[in-house]
Design a protein around this motif. Structure first.
Motif, PDB file in Angstrom:
ATOM      1  N   ALA A 427       0.812  -1.212   0.000  1.00 18.90           N
ATOM      2  CA  ALA A 427       0.000   0.000   0.000  1.00 18.90           C
ATOM      3  C   ALA A 427       0.842   1.256   0.000  1.00 18.90           C
ATOM      4  O   ALA A 427       0.298   2.363  -0.088  1.00 18.90           O
ATOM      5  CB  ALA A 427      -0.920   0.009   1.233  1.00 18.90           C
ATOM      6  N   ARG A 428       2.168   1.105   0.068  1.00 17.00           N
ATOM      7  CA  ARG A 428       3.091   2.239   0.113  1.00 17.00           C
ATOM      8  C   ARG A 428       2.794   3.148   1.302  1.00 17.00           C
ATOM      9  O   ARG A 428       2.845   4.367   1.199  1.00 17.00           O
ATOM     10  CB  ARG A 428       3.040   3.030  -1.200  1.00 17.00           C
ATOM     11  N   LYS A 429       2.451   2.542   2.413  1.00 22.27           N
ATOM     12  CA  LYS A 429       2.131   3.290   3.629  1.00 22.27           C
ATOM     13  C   LYS A 429       3.119   2.983   4.759  1.00 22.27           C
ATOM     14  O   LYS A 429       2.967   3.500   5.852  1.00 22.27           O
ATOM     15  CB  LYS A 429       0.710   2.955   4.108  1.00 22.27           C
ATOM     16  N   GLN A 430       4.072   2.091   4.495  1.00 24.47           N
ATOM     17  CA  GLN A 430       4.974   1.740   5.578  1.00 24.47           C
ATOM     18  C   GLN A 430       5.955   2.883   5.832  1.00 24.47           C
ATOM     19  O   GLN A 430       6.352   3.592   4.909  1.00 24.47           O
ATOM     20  CB  GLN A 430       5.745   0.468   5.232  1.00 24.47           C
ATOM     21  N   PRO A 431       6.365   3.092   7.065  1.00 24.03           N
ATOM     22  CA  PRO A 431       7.372   4.115   7.349  1.00 24.03           C
ATOM     23  C   PRO A 431       8.727   3.649   6.844  1.00 24.03           C
ATOM     24  O   PRO A 431       9.229   2.600   7.240  1.00 24.03           O
ATOM     25  CB  PRO A 431       7.356   4.222   8.881  1.00 24.03           C
ATOM     26  N   LEU A 432       9.304   4.392   5.928  1.00 25.11           N
ATOM     27  CA  LEU A 432      10.616   4.053   5.389  1.00 25.11           C
ATOM     28  C   LEU A 432      11.673   4.964   5.994  1.00 25.11           C
ATOM     29  O   LEU A 432      11.398   6.115   6.355  1.00 25.11           O
ATOM     30  CB  LEU A 432      10.621   4.197   3.862  1.00 25.11           C
ATOM     31  N   GLN A 433      12.873   4.455   6.065  1.00 17.76           N
ATOM     32  CA  GLN A 433      14.013   5.237   6.524  1.00 17.76           C
ATOM     33  C   GLN A 433      15.099   5.167   5.446  1.00 17.76           C
ATOM     34  O   GLN A 433      16.097   4.463   5.579  1.00 17.76           O
ATOM     35  CB  GLN A 433      14.527   4.694   7.864  1.00 17.76           C
ATOM     36  N   PRO A 434      14.892   5.905   4.339  1.00 16.96           N
ATOM     37  CA  PRO A 434      15.853   5.831   3.231  1.00 16.96           C
ATOM     38  C   PRO A 434      17.164   6.500   3.598  1.00 16.96           C
ATOM     39  O   PRO A 434      17.211   7.464   4.363  1.00 16.96           O
ATOM     40  CB  PRO A 434      15.138   6.571   2.096  1.00 16.96           C
ATOM     41  N   ALA A 435      18.208   5.988   3.036  1.00 17.40           N
ATOM     42  CA  ALA A 435      19.545   6.541   3.226  1.00 17.40           C
ATOM     43  C   ALA A 435      20.358   6.243   1.967  1.00 17.40           C
ATOM     44  O   ALA A 435      19.956   5.441   1.122  1.00 17.40           O
ATOM     45  CB  ALA A 435      20.206   5.934   4.457  1.00 17.40           C
ATOM     46  N   GLU A 436      21.492   6.896   1.845  1.00 15.73           N
ATOM     47  CA  GLU A 436      22.380   6.639   0.721  1.00 15.73           C
ATOM     48  C   GLU A 436      22.986   5.254   0.899  1.00 15.73           C
ATOM     49  O   GLU A 436      23.708   5.004   1.873  1.00 15.73           O
ATOM     50  CB  GLU A 436      23.447   7.720   0.646  1.00 15.73           C
ATOM     51  N   THR A 437      22.696   4.360  -0.027  1.00 18.39           N
ATOM     52  CA  THR A 437      22.992   2.938   0.156  1.00 18.39           C
ATOM     53  C   THR A 437      23.890   2.428  -0.962  1.00 18.39           C
ATOM     54  O   THR A 437      23.620   2.674  -2.145  1.00 18.39           O
ATOM     55  CB  THR A 437      21.685   2.121   0.189  1.00 18.39           C
ATOM     56  N   ASP A 438      24.930   1.734  -0.571  1.00 23.97           N
ATOM     57  CA  ASP A 438      25.794   1.044  -1.530  1.00 23.97           C
ATOM     58  C   ASP A 438      25.118  -0.275  -1.890  1.00 23.97           C
ATOM     59  O   ASP A 438      25.190  -1.260  -1.149  1.00 23.97           O
ATOM     60  CB  ASP A 438      27.169   0.804  -0.909  1.00 23.97           C
ATOM     61  N   VAL A 439      24.451  -0.298  -3.023  1.00 20.70           N
ATOM     62  CA  VAL A 439      23.667  -1.468  -3.412  1.00 20.70           C
ATOM     63  C   VAL A 439      24.566  -2.655  -3.720  1.00 20.70           C
ATOM     64  O   VAL A 439      24.210  -3.810  -3.412  1.00 20.70           O
ATOM     65  CB  VAL A 439      22.770  -1.120  -4.618  1.00 20.70           C
TER      66      VAL A 439
END
Length: 766
Positions: A427-439
């Motif tokens: 649902a794209r409602k989850q709380p995300l904590q994005p950060a700069e990530t080395d994939v």
């Protein structure tokens, strides 16, 4: 000797001859000679009188003939009967010639085309009204030396024509001029006149040049109409050349007559290749050709009955074989017994993709609202369960049977938390904590994990771009998504196969961003997860991201795995697409926005024992069950607790001057403001205030890049355990910040920089 003398002599000769003859016969005597002389005298006198009488009538006839040659009326001379008859004939001829000349003059004058006749000296002798209006000349005008009030030009309209090259001058030199084009420009404001000229020299019976005649035909209207037609055709061609849509013109049998540059670009066929061919064989898939012919037949029948046109969509095929969707607008024009069909063709493939994505987004949004609401209530209940089960387990740890039951409850709560997390991700409602990530680094961790769980039948390969950009994404959620895709790939390869992870950089323009379903154009990192499995059928391919859709047997899957991945990627501002053919494997591509800066290492989990504290916490929670639970947990950890049911109640506590060290607030709350707005209000007057958010359903209240000054506000997602609550609280309270809320710098260490350098520049393996 005049005419009368010649007549007298002519009458005397017979008399003299007679007298001489008589004398020679009878003898010559003086009386005889006298008699003869007297007779001669009488004859001479008589002849003179007769000659004079006769000479007057021929002179009058000569003058009448000369007048007749000049076109004048002829008087009737007197004389004898023959003379009178001749005079009457001359008078009648004069009248007839005058009538004919008058008729000729009227005829020439009435001719609409200009007519000019000149004599051998180039002097105009006849000019009709049309010629007078055009040239402004009268009879007597010298066509070679006269002062002109006009100028002749060649057909180009810019080159002046010398007098010696005019049709009149050339005809006076003996030339025949046929359909010669020229332009006459009178004095302003009279407009220019376009003419077609025919000229002939005039000769007498002996072939001598006696003059010339020219007849000029005014073709100005035709030229203007032709020019307008040419300009209209040029404009139509310009519109066709510059139109965004392709233009195709065919006859009623579908033979291509015209093919615009846009049609060349759209189909891959050049104009020279297309003209003369059947359009149905060039751009229509074979299975649609019969339907196209039927559509055109119906369209022409409607056009014959007064129909205006037709618009439809159809699949088309490029010269290289790939298919695309087009919108075709038709109109028909009658040509003789047949029809000309004009078609404007527009590529609507991207529009159809966007519409399908919109439909999918709307469907996803509807399902998201439903699942998000359910997950929110679920998380609140699970928070109480997961929190209290620890207390229960601690109380029955000496009773193995009860301890086992407590563990079952804990495991069930964990599975429930994973389920709600999947629902919120979709649902794209989850709380995300994005950060700069080395994939690349994250994929290495995922591969190490999978190598122990997928089994020896699955070979794992990596094709990682060493220059891959950092992605701005929630590291933990991305790892879970990659594991989910890997497990699906393993299930699609029951006999074993190859699983490949790859990364690459890509720059997306606006059309590409729309096609791939990402939020905005720009730099993106692409992650590919490919397998060599059985593939996905076309009927299932459209549904794989739907929640609870699964091709597995009942009990082997929830159907939320791919929907969770889809929702997480979309919530992260990226896009996901799948390419698959049955028997040829499947490729998932994830597009993630590029991050700026250096990757931040994920915080290591704190394995230290649970610690509490004696600080004061302002706890804001609208759910009474959760509020009671949290209050009990905080107090059990040694904290003093101020409780508020909503933001308004929390502000009342603050306005009374009650001191507290940390704001612990739910994000989604009813009332005048949510938790984020409450935190912003309090930090406006107290920048150093420590804040901890909690939520199981942010509903957009938490921005993707939330934070203040120099550090972000931590988020504790529901459901959480007592140990997670304790560690997060200490992490917030132990952080040293200055009066502006910025973190106090710690002693410098080169270790993080060294680790980052080694990640970006791994040593070559020997």
């Amino acid at each position: 000797m005049n005419l009368s003398g010649r007549l007298a002599v002519g009458m005397m000769l017979p008399v003299v001859t007679l007298l001489v003859t008589l004398g020679f016969i009878h003898g010559v005597t003086w009386p005889g000679m006298a008699l003869a002389g007297g007779a001669v005298a009488v004859v001479l006198m008589t002849a003179e009188l007769i000659a004079r009488s006769l000479s007057r009538t021929p002179a009058q006839l000569v003058r009448a003939a000369e007048a007749l040659s000049r076109g004048q009326q002829v008087p009737t001379p007197g004389g004898n009967d023959e003379t009178a008859q001749l005079a009457a004939t001359l008078a009648e001829l004069s009248a007839q010639l005058g009538s004919r000349q008058h008729l000729l003059e009227k005829t020439v004058e009435s001719i609409r085309d200009p007519v000019v006749v000149a004599d051998e000296h180039a002097m105009i002798v006849i000019v009709n009204a049309a010629a007078r209006r055009l040239y402004g000349v009268e009879p007597g005008f010298d066509t070679l030396t006269g002062v002109r009030t006009f100028q002749n030009y060649y057909a180009d309209g810019t080159t002046e024509m010398p007098i010696a090259d005019t049709p009149m001058a050339r005809a006076l030199r003996g030339e025949n001029i046929d359909d010669f084009e020229l332009i006459v420009k009178p004095l302003p404001p009279q407009p220019a006149v376009y003419l077609v000229v025919n000229a002939r020299p005039l000769r007498d019976d002996a072939g001598n040049l006696r003059g010339a005649v020219i007849v000029l035909h005014d073709v100005t209207a035709q030229r203007q109409a032709h020019q307008a037609l040419v300009e209209s055709e040029q404009m139509a061609q310009a519109i066709v050349r510059t139109a965004l849509d392709a233009f195709v013109q065919t006859d009623q049998d579908g033979i291509v007559l015209d093919w615009s540059p846009q049609a060349e670009t759209l189909t891959g066929w050049t104009r020279s290749e297309a003209v003369g061919c059947r359009v149905v064989e060039l751009v229509f898939p074979e299975e649609l050709r019969v339907a196209h012919r039927q559509r055109i037949t119906r369209f022409l029948q409607e056009a014959a009955g007064g129909g205006m046109g037709m618009r439809y969509e159809t699949a088309s095929v490029h010269r290289d074989g790939h298919r695309f969707q087009v919108e075709v607008s038709l109109n028909a024009l009658r040509r003789g017994d047949g029809w000309i069909i004009n078609s404007f063709v527009r590529d609507v493939t991207q529009r159809r993709i966007a519409e399908e994505q919109l439909i999918q987004a709307q469907k996803t949004e509807s399902l998201g609202r439903l699942t998000g609401g359910i997950a929110h209530d679920f998380n609140n209940m699970l928070t109480v369960i997961t929190g209290t089960v620890e207390i229960l387990a601690d109380g029955v740890k000496d009773n193995p049977q009860l301890a086992a039951i407590a563990k079952l409850i804990s495991d069930a709560a964990d599975r429930g938390a994973q389920l709600t997390s999947s629902l919120l991700a979709f649902a794209r409602k989850q709380p995300l904590q994005p950060a700069e990530t080395d994939v690349n680094d994250l994929i290495g961790e995922v591969v190490r994990l999978l190598s122990q769980t997928l089994g020896s039948q699955t070979e794992i390969r990596t094709e990682l771009n060493r220059s891959a950009w950092l992605a701005f994404v929630d590291r933990g959620q991305l790892g879970a998504a990659l594991v989910n895709l890997a497990i699906n790939a393993r299930d699609a390869m029951p006999e074993g196969g190859t699983l490949t992870f790859a990364t690459r950089n890509v720059q997306l323009g606006i059309p590409d961003a729309v096609a791939h379903g990402v939020e905005r154009a720009g730099d993106h990192l692409v992650i590919e997860v490919a397998d060599t499995g059985t593939g996905i059928s076309p009927s299932h391919l459209e549904k794989i991201f739907d929640p609870f859709f699964s091709t597995k047997e009942v009990g082997q899957g929830t159907g939320l795995g791919l929907s969770m991945v889809f929702g997480f990627v979309k919530q992260s501002g990226g896009g996901i697409e799948v390419r698959s053919e049955q028997g040829s494997g499947t490729v998932f591509r994830i597009y993630l926005p590029k991050a700026d800066g250096t990757a931040q290492r994920a915080a290591e989990e704190d394995d230290q024992p649970v610690r509490g504290g004696d600080e004061t916490v302002l706890c804001v929670e609208d759910d009474p069950t959760i509020r009671d639970y949290v209050t009990g947990q905080l107090e059990s950890l040694g904290y003093k607790v101020l409780v508020a049911a909503n933001a308004d109640a929390a502000l009342e506590i603050v306005n009374r001057g009650t001191a507290f060290d940390l704001l612990f607030t739910d994000i989604v709350m009813p009332g005048s403001m949510n938790g984020r707005q409450l935190a912003d209000t309090l930090m406006a007057g107290r920048p150093a205030l420590r804040v901890l958010f909690t939520s199981g359903y942010s509903d957009g209240a938490l921005p993707a890049q939330q934070g203040r000054g120099g550090h972000g506000i931590p988020l504790l997602t529901k459901p959480y355990r007592r140990s997670e609550l304790a560690r997060t609280l200490r992490r917030c309270l132990d952080l040293q910040v200055d009066f502006q809320g910025d973190p106090v710098p710690q002693p410098y260490s080169v270790q993080p920089d060294l680790e980052r350098f080694l990640r970006e520049n791994p040593p070559e393996k020997s």
